[in-house]
Enzyme design. Structure first.
Site, PDB file in Angstrom:
ATOM      1  N   ASP A  27      43.892  55.755  39.362  1.00 46.33           N
ATOM      2  CA  ASP A  27      43.739  54.570  40.208  1.00 46.33           C
ATOM      3  C   ASP A  27      45.001  54.297  41.025  1.00 46.33           C
ATOM      4  O   ASP A  27      44.910  53.870  42.178  1.00 46.33           O
ATOM      5  CB  ASP A  27      43.369  53.352  39.365  1.00 46.33           C
TER       6      ASP A  27
ATOM      7  N   ASP B 112      49.050  50.777  38.759  1.00 41.60           N
ATOM      8  CA  ASP B 112      47.783  50.294  38.212  1.00 41.60           C
ATOM      9  C   ASP B 112      47.930  50.193  36.704  1.00 41.60           C
ATOM     10  O   ASP B 112      48.624  51.012  36.083  1.00 41.60           O
ATOM     11  CB  ASP B 112      46.635  51.246  38.554  1.00 41.60           C
TER      12      ASP B 112
ATOM     13  N   HIS C 133      39.173  53.957  36.708  1.00 37.87           N
ATOM     14  CA  HIS C 133      39.722  53.177  35.598  1.00 37.87           C
ATOM     15  C   HIS C 133      40.625  53.991  34.683  1.00 37.87           C
ATOM     16  O   HIS C 133      40.849  53.615  33.540  1.00 37.87           O
ATOM     17  CB  HIS C 133      38.630  52.436  34.817  1.00 37.87           C
TER      18      HIS C 133
ATOM     19  N   MET D 282      48.412  45.233  27.557  1.00 39.61           N
ATOM     20  CA  MET D 282      48.415  46.262  28.589  1.00 39.61           C
ATOM     21  C   MET D 282      48.263  47.579  27.832  1.00 39.61           C
ATOM     22  O   MET D 282      49.039  47.879  26.923  1.00 39.61           O
ATOM     23  CB  MET D 282      49.728  46.225  29.385  1.00 39.61           C
TER      24      MET D 282
END
EC number: 3.1.-.-
Length: 187
Positions: A165, A12, A160, A25
Site C-alpha cells: 500500500d 502505510d 492491505h 499498530m
C-alpha cells in the site's frame, strides 16, 4: 513540485482498530515516494488485545501470530527511525505522505512519541486525498483511491499489505504530481 531538499516518504500502517493506544499498530510499510525501491517494512507485537474484527479480517493478520513473530514496538520504531535517517541527508527534510494521512500519521506519531520520545516526521503530514482534491477540483467523494485510479491509471494497487500500500500510495502521489505539472502547462 520542488523536491531538491524534501524527501517524501509514503507510509502505510495496518492496525487492529481506529485509534492508537486502545488499538495496536500491526505493520508499517514505507518507501521513498520518488525512489520506491528504497523501502521499509515490519510487523509489530500488539500493545493491546482490543481489536475490531473487520480491521483484522481486512489485513489477514493475527494478534496471536504477531505476539510471536512481531517486533517489540521499541525495536520497530528504532528500526523505522534508522531507515528514515538512512534515506534523508542532513540538509533535507523528510515529509510524511499518506492516503488518509491523518489515520496513518496518528499511529506513527503515537508510537514514535510513546516509544522513542519524538517523531522524525514532525507534526505534519501530506495527505494524498487532499492533494488530489486541490489539483483536480473534484468533489470529496471522488478522492477515494479507486476513483483517483480511474483518472491517473496506476500500474500497482493496494491490498492491505502495508508495504504494498505504501508503494501504491507513492505511485498515486507521483501521478498526481505529474497531473499537477500538466495542469500548470495547460494554463
Amino acid at each position: 513540485m520542488r523536491t531538491d531538499k524534501e524527501i517524501f516518504v509514503s507510509v502505510d500502517v495496518e492496525t487492529s482498530g481506529p485509534i492508537p493506544g486502545k488499538y495496536s499498530m500491526l505493520s508499517i510499510g514505507a518507501c521513498v515516494a520518488f525512489e520506491p525501491s528504497k523501502q521499509f517494512s515490519c510487523y509489530l507485537k500488539p500493545i493491546s488485545e482490543d481489536f475490531i474484527p473487520a480491521a483484522m479480517e481486512v489485513t489477514g493478520l493475527s494478534l496471536e501470530k504477531l505476539h510471536v513473530d512481531g517486533l517489540d514496538p521499541v525495536d520497530a520504531m528504532v528500526q523505522f527511525k534508522e531507515w528514515i535517517n538512512s534515506v534523508v541527508k542532513e540538509d533535507e527534510t523528510v515529509v510524511f505522505v499518506g492516503f488518509n494521512a491523518s489515520f496513518d500519521w496518528s499511529f506513527i506519531n503515537y508510537y514514535f512519541h510513546v516509544y522513542l520520545g519524538d517523531n522524525p516526521f514532525g507534526i505534519a503530514a501530506l495527505d494524498i486525498k487532499s492533494m488530489y482534491f486541490g489539483v483536480s477540483h473534484a468533489s470529496w467523494r471522488l478522492t477515494r483511491s479507486s476513483e483517483i485510479a480511474k483518472v491517473v491509471k496506476p500500474e500497482t494497487y493496494g491490498d492491505h499489505d502495508a508495504l504494498h500500500d505504501a508503494r501504491y500510495q507513492a505511485e498515486l502521489f507521483r501521478l498526481i504530481d505529474k497531473l499537477s505539472e500538466k495542469k500548470k502547462l495547460d494554463r
